[in-house]
Design a protein around this motif. Structure first.
Motif, PDB file in Angstrom:
ATOM      1  N   LYS A 145     -22.999  -9.716  -4.992  1.00 28.91           N
ATOM      2  CA  LYS A 145     -23.327 -11.135  -4.840  1.00 28.91           C
ATOM      3  C   LYS A 145     -24.823 -11.201  -4.554  1.00 28.91           C
ATOM      4  O   LYS A 145     -25.267 -11.625  -3.493  1.00 28.91           O
ATOM      5  CB  LYS A 145     -22.502 -11.752  -3.689  1.00 28.91           C
ATOM      6  CG  LYS A 145     -22.494 -13.274  -3.678  1.00 28.91           C
ATOM      7  CD  LYS A 145     -21.721 -13.852  -4.848  1.00 28.91           C
ATOM      8  CE  LYS A 145     -21.741 -15.382  -4.806  1.00 28.91           C
ATOM      9  NZ  LYS A 145     -21.114 -15.956  -6.013  1.00 28.91           N
ATOM     10  N   SER A 189     -26.623 -14.036  -8.326  1.00 31.54           N
ATOM     11  CA  SER A 189     -25.751 -15.220  -8.307  1.00 31.54           C
ATOM     12  C   SER A 189     -26.039 -16.162  -7.145  1.00 31.54           C
ATOM     13  O   SER A 189     -25.556 -17.292  -7.126  1.00 31.54           O
ATOM     14  CB  SER A 189     -24.282 -14.795  -8.277  1.00 31.54           C
ATOM     15  OG  SER A 189     -24.053 -13.859  -7.245  1.00 31.54           O
ATOM     16  N   LEU A 211     -12.992 -20.757  -9.347  1.00 28.67           N
ATOM     17  CA  LEU A 211     -14.018 -20.670  -8.310  1.00 28.67           C
ATOM     18  C   LEU A 211     -15.025 -21.809  -8.427  1.00 28.67           C
ATOM     19  O   LEU A 211     -15.468 -22.367  -7.416  1.00 28.67           O
ATOM     20  CB  LEU A 211     -14.725 -19.316  -8.389  1.00 28.67           C
ATOM     21  CG  LEU A 211     -13.996 -18.172  -7.664  1.00 28.67           C
ATOM     22  CD1 LEU A 211     -14.534 -16.821  -8.080  1.00 28.67           C
ATOM     23  CD2 LEU A 211     -14.107 -18.345  -6.152  1.00 28.67           C
ATOM     24  N   ALA A 212     -15.395 -22.176  -9.652  1.00 27.42           N
ATOM     25  CA  ALA A 212     -16.319 -23.301  -9.827  1.00 27.42           C
ATOM     26  C   ALA A 212     -15.687 -24.598  -9.330  1.00 27.42           C
ATOM     27  O   ALA A 212     -16.350 -25.425  -8.677  1.00 27.42           O
ATOM     28  CB  ALA A 212     -16.715 -23.416 -11.293  1.00 27.42           C
ATOM     29  N   GLY A 222     -15.954 -24.888  -5.673  1.00 28.43           N
ATOM     30  CA  GLY A 222     -17.283 -25.306  -5.215  1.00 28.43           C
ATOM     31  C   GLY A 222     -17.393 -26.816  -5.140  1.00 28.43           C
ATOM     32  O   GLY A 222     -17.913 -27.371  -4.157  1.00 28.43           O
ATOM     33  N   ARG A 277     -22.472 -29.996  -8.498  1.00 23.88           N
ATOM     34  CA  ARG A 277     -22.408 -29.190  -9.718  1.00 23.88           C
ATOM     35  C   ARG A 277     -23.241 -29.828 -10.833  1.00 23.88           C
ATOM     36  O   ARG A 277     -23.222 -31.039 -11.026  1.00 23.88           O
ATOM     37  CB  ARG A 277     -20.945 -29.066 -10.152  1.00 23.88           C
ATOM     38  CG  ARG A 277     -20.691 -28.242 -11.405  1.00 23.88           C
ATOM     39  CD  ARG A 277     -19.187 -28.137 -11.601  1.00 23.88           C
ATOM     40  NE  ARG A 277     -18.822 -27.304 -12.736  1.00 23.88           N
ATOM     41  CZ  ARG A 277     -17.584 -26.882 -12.969  1.00 23.88           C
ATOM     42  NH1 ARG A 277     -16.600 -27.216 -12.136  1.00 23.88           N
ATOM     43  NH2 ARG A 277     -17.317 -26.130 -14.020  1.00 23.88           N
ATOM     44  N   HIS A 328     -19.233 -21.775   1.770  1.00 25.49           N
ATOM     45  CA  HIS A 328     -18.586 -22.033   0.482  1.00 25.49           C
ATOM     46  C   HIS A 328     -18.103 -20.726  -0.159  1.00 25.49           C
ATOM     47  O   HIS A 328     -18.793 -19.707  -0.105  1.00 25.49           O
ATOM     48  CB  HIS A 328     -19.556 -22.733  -0.476  1.00 25.49           C
ATOM     49  CG  HIS A 328     -19.761 -24.185  -0.195  1.00 25.49           C
ATOM     50  ND1 HIS A 328     -20.997 -24.728   0.055  1.00 25.49           N
ATOM     51  CD2 HIS A 328     -18.887 -25.218  -0.148  1.00 25.49           C
ATOM     52  CE1 HIS A 328     -20.886 -26.035   0.256  1.00 25.49           C
ATOM     53  NE2 HIS A 328     -19.618 -26.346   0.140  1.00 25.49           N
ATOM     54  N   ILE A 379     -18.107 -20.158  -3.286  1.00 23.19           N
ATOM     55  CA  ILE A 379     -19.031 -19.808  -4.361  1.00 23.19           C
ATOM     56  C   ILE A 379     -20.269 -19.071  -3.849  1.00 23.19           C
ATOM     57  O   ILE A 379     -20.992 -18.456  -4.633  1.00 23.19           O
ATOM     58  CB  ILE A 379     -19.455 -21.048  -5.174  1.00 23.19           C
ATOM     59  CG1 ILE A 379     -20.056 -22.128  -4.261  1.00 23.19           C
ATOM     60  CG2 ILE A 379     -18.300 -21.598  -5.995  1.00 23.19           C
ATOM     61  CD1 ILE A 379     -20.661 -23.290  -5.018  1.00 23.19           C
ATOM     62  N   ILE A 413     -18.179 -14.407  -8.513  1.00 18.34           N
ATOM     63  CA  ILE A 413     -17.593 -15.254  -9.565  1.00 18.34           C
ATOM     64  C   ILE A 413     -17.557 -14.506 -10.889  1.00 18.34           C
ATOM     65  O   ILE A 413     -16.625 -14.654 -11.673  1.00 18.34           O
ATOM     66  CB  ILE A 413     -18.386 -16.574  -9.703  1.00 18.34           C
ATOM     67  CG1 ILE A 413     -18.340 -17.339  -8.361  1.00 18.34           C
ATOM     68  CG2 ILE A 413     -17.841 -17.428 -10.839  1.00 18.34           C
ATOM     69  CD1 ILE A 413     -19.218 -18.570  -8.330  1.00 18.34           C
ATOM     70  N   VAL A 444     -22.597 -18.846 -13.190  1.00 18.90           N
ATOM     71  CA  VAL A 444     -22.579 -19.847 -12.120  1.00 18.90           C
ATOM     72  C   VAL A 444     -23.563 -19.431 -11.028  1.00 18.90           C
ATOM     73  O   VAL A 444     -23.431 -18.355 -10.444  1.00 18.90           O
ATOM     74  CB  VAL A 444     -21.164 -19.999 -11.528  1.00 18.90           C
ATOM     75  CG1 VAL A 444     -21.163 -21.050 -10.419  1.00 18.90           C
ATOM     76  CG2 VAL A 444     -20.151 -20.359 -12.613  1.00 18.90           C
ATOM     77  N   SER A 448     -25.399 -20.308  -7.359  1.00 21.27           N
ATOM     78  CA  SER A 448     -25.333 -21.060  -6.106  1.00 21.27           C
ATOM     79  C   SER A 448     -26.716 -21.078  -5.465  1.00 21.27           C
ATOM     80  O   SER A 448     -27.324 -20.021  -5.274  1.00 21.27           O
ATOM     81  CB  SER A 448     -24.324 -20.416  -5.144  1.00 21.27           C
ATOM     82  OG  SER A 448     -23.019 -20.450  -5.698  1.00 21.27           O
TER      83      SER A 448
END
Length: 478
Positions: free
Chosen positions: A262, A296, A346-347, A350, A357, A383, A385, A390, A394, A396
């Motif tokens: 991550k 990410s 997962l999105a 979020g 988003r 969160h 996310i 993920i 995506v 974050s």
């Protein structure tokens, strides 16, 4: 698609590679059917068409492959390093000569853009074989004693995100050090590994030195647990890595794991914004974000957050999503329906948890597995996310005010594979790198790889290193 102009289609021809209707297992230098007669289909993620039917290895096939590798080990390990190097050099040259075929095959089976397989994956695959060929007769000078010995039979299980590159990362050092290999490619991307089997035959590699078993997780589990294996190398999810660690615990087998990540991409207020934006895009949208070390999590200093996000959205609006075989495509297909479902879930979480988003306007193809490049703002560290991998396109976005806060947020993860630092101050880069708990820290760039540099992680990102002098240790009895 850019609002200024559209690109004419520039498709790469599928005709450059021949895909057989069916493939067997590669054991002892020959292709054979699975003992149990089982098979499965491999699909093209961008069209959902069936590319080929592939043999499914069972326990009997694992026995045969490990036995072949054990027989071959005696003569292969006895070869002078300079002789083993000749085979590795030959493999590297054949990969270069056949790189166009391999790039098209990888794009068809994996879904990533041809621009990436052609310009990133294949040059690195050849480079790993060239690099490790150079080490084969110099192992006494690698720092692991005057006469380091190979371990024996290496069981290698690789993922679907970089099918051929992960094969090279594992096979090249194993062979250079004098080991033999039984490799299991991912179920959804077996074709380039089977192509590599043909490369081995073309290079004249002795039978049994490399064996390739296609199948699902049960095949990998049987291989990892086999008593005839001396070394296990796995790249993939943290959950499976933990299962493998439990299986190997208490045995004599040597283990290396390269697992999830991550990664934090940290942008300070003195960073060149346009350059940082390119690094952010490469960090998370390269290979549709299906990269263990993807950046990410974007950590941006508050004073430049608005400016950077505006530039990032502008840049994302120019990305082209679509046919991976089109040379203009930036973002290809997600590898499988299963992976697409995970990214989607997962999105959606979020949004449900209150993050904002955003995706650029883009038309996704009707067939295949697709996910638009996505950015989440107003993200907190609570969160999902921001915490969970993920493995998709995506991003974050979190903010920070001070270097201490940036380090604290970056290290607030169960993972520890990669990080990036964007600043014009060299002293700040070094200070941050010393404090970031990540196996790889990039400075004013991201996702740059070289076979001379060790790669690996901490915490739940695994242990052991691949590449460089450090990566040889995993395949030597030291």
């Amino acid at each position: 698609m850019s609002p200024m102009f559209e690109y004419a289609p520039a498709p790469e021809s599928r005709a450059v590679v021949d895909i057989a209707p069916s493939y067997g297992l590669f054991v002892d230098g020959e292709f054979r059917e699975a003992a149990g007669g089982r098979s499965f289909k491999t699909l093209s993620p961008s069209t959902e068409e069936v590319l080929a039917e592939v043999a499914h290895a069972g326990a009997e096939d694992v026995d045969a492959a490990v036995a072949a590798a054990r027989r071959a080990f005696a003569s292969w390990s006895a070869l002078p390093g300079s002789e083993r190097a000749k085979y590795l050099f030959r493999i590297a040259r054949i990969i270069q000569e056949r790189s166009r075929e391999l790039a098209v095959l990888e794009t068809l089976d994996n879904g990533k853009p041809i621009r990436e397989t052609r310009d990133a994956d294949l040059p690195l695959v050849a480079a790993h074989f060239f690099y490790h060929a150079g080490w084969a007769d110099k192992l006494a000078h690698a720092g692991y004693g005057p006469d380091p010995r190979p371990l024996g039979v290496a069981a290698q299980v690789i993922p679907w995100n970089f099918p051929l590159l992960m094969l090279a990362w594992k096979v090249a050092p194993a062979l250079a050090c004098g080991n033999t290999v039984v490799l299991k490619p991912a179920e959804t991307t077996p074709l380039s590994a089977l192509f590599f089997a043909d490369v081995c035959r073309q290079a004249g590699l002795p039978g049994g030195v490399v064996n390739i078993l296609t199948g699902d997780g049960s095949t990998g589990a049987a291989l990892v647990a086999h008593e005839g294996v001396d070394k296990v190398a796995f790249t993939g999810s943290t959950a499976v890595g933990k299962q493998i660690a439990r299986t190997v615990a208490g045995t004599r087998k040597k283990l290396t794991l390269e697992l999830g990540g991550k990664g934090a991409n940290i942008v300070f207020d003195d960073a060149p914004i346009d350059q940082a934006v390119e690094g952010i895009v490469n960090g998370i949208y390269f290979n549709q974000g299906q990269v263990c070390c993807a950046g990410s999590r974007l950590l941006v200093q508050e004073s430049v957050q608005d400016e950077l996000l505006e530039a990032l959205r502008r840049r994302l609006s120019t990305l082209r999503v679509g046919d991976p075989l089109d040379k203009n495509t930036d973002v290809g297909a997600i590898n499988s329906a299963e992976q697409l479902a995970r990214i989607t879930e997962l999105a959606d979480s979020g949004e449900a948890e209150g993050a904002e988003r955003w995706s650029p306007a883009c038309e996704l193809p009707e067939r295949g597995f697709w996910f638009a490049p996505t950015v989440f703002t107003n993200v907190t560290q609570a969160h999902r996310i921001a915490r969970e991998e993920i493995f998709g396109p995506v991003l974050s976005v979190l903010s920070f005010r001070t270097p201490d806060e940036a380090v604290a947020k970056a290290n607030n993860s169960q993972y520890g594979l990669s990080a990036g630092v964007w600043t014009e101050k060299g002293s700040r880069i070094l200070a941050m790198a010393n404090r970031l708990r990540a196996g790889v820290v990039w400075a004013n760039t991201f996702n740059k790889f070289d076979p001379t540099s060790p790669f690996g992680g901490y915490r739940e990102s695994g242990f052991g290193r691949e590449g460089g002098r450090h990566g040889l240790e995993a395949y030597l009895d030291v």
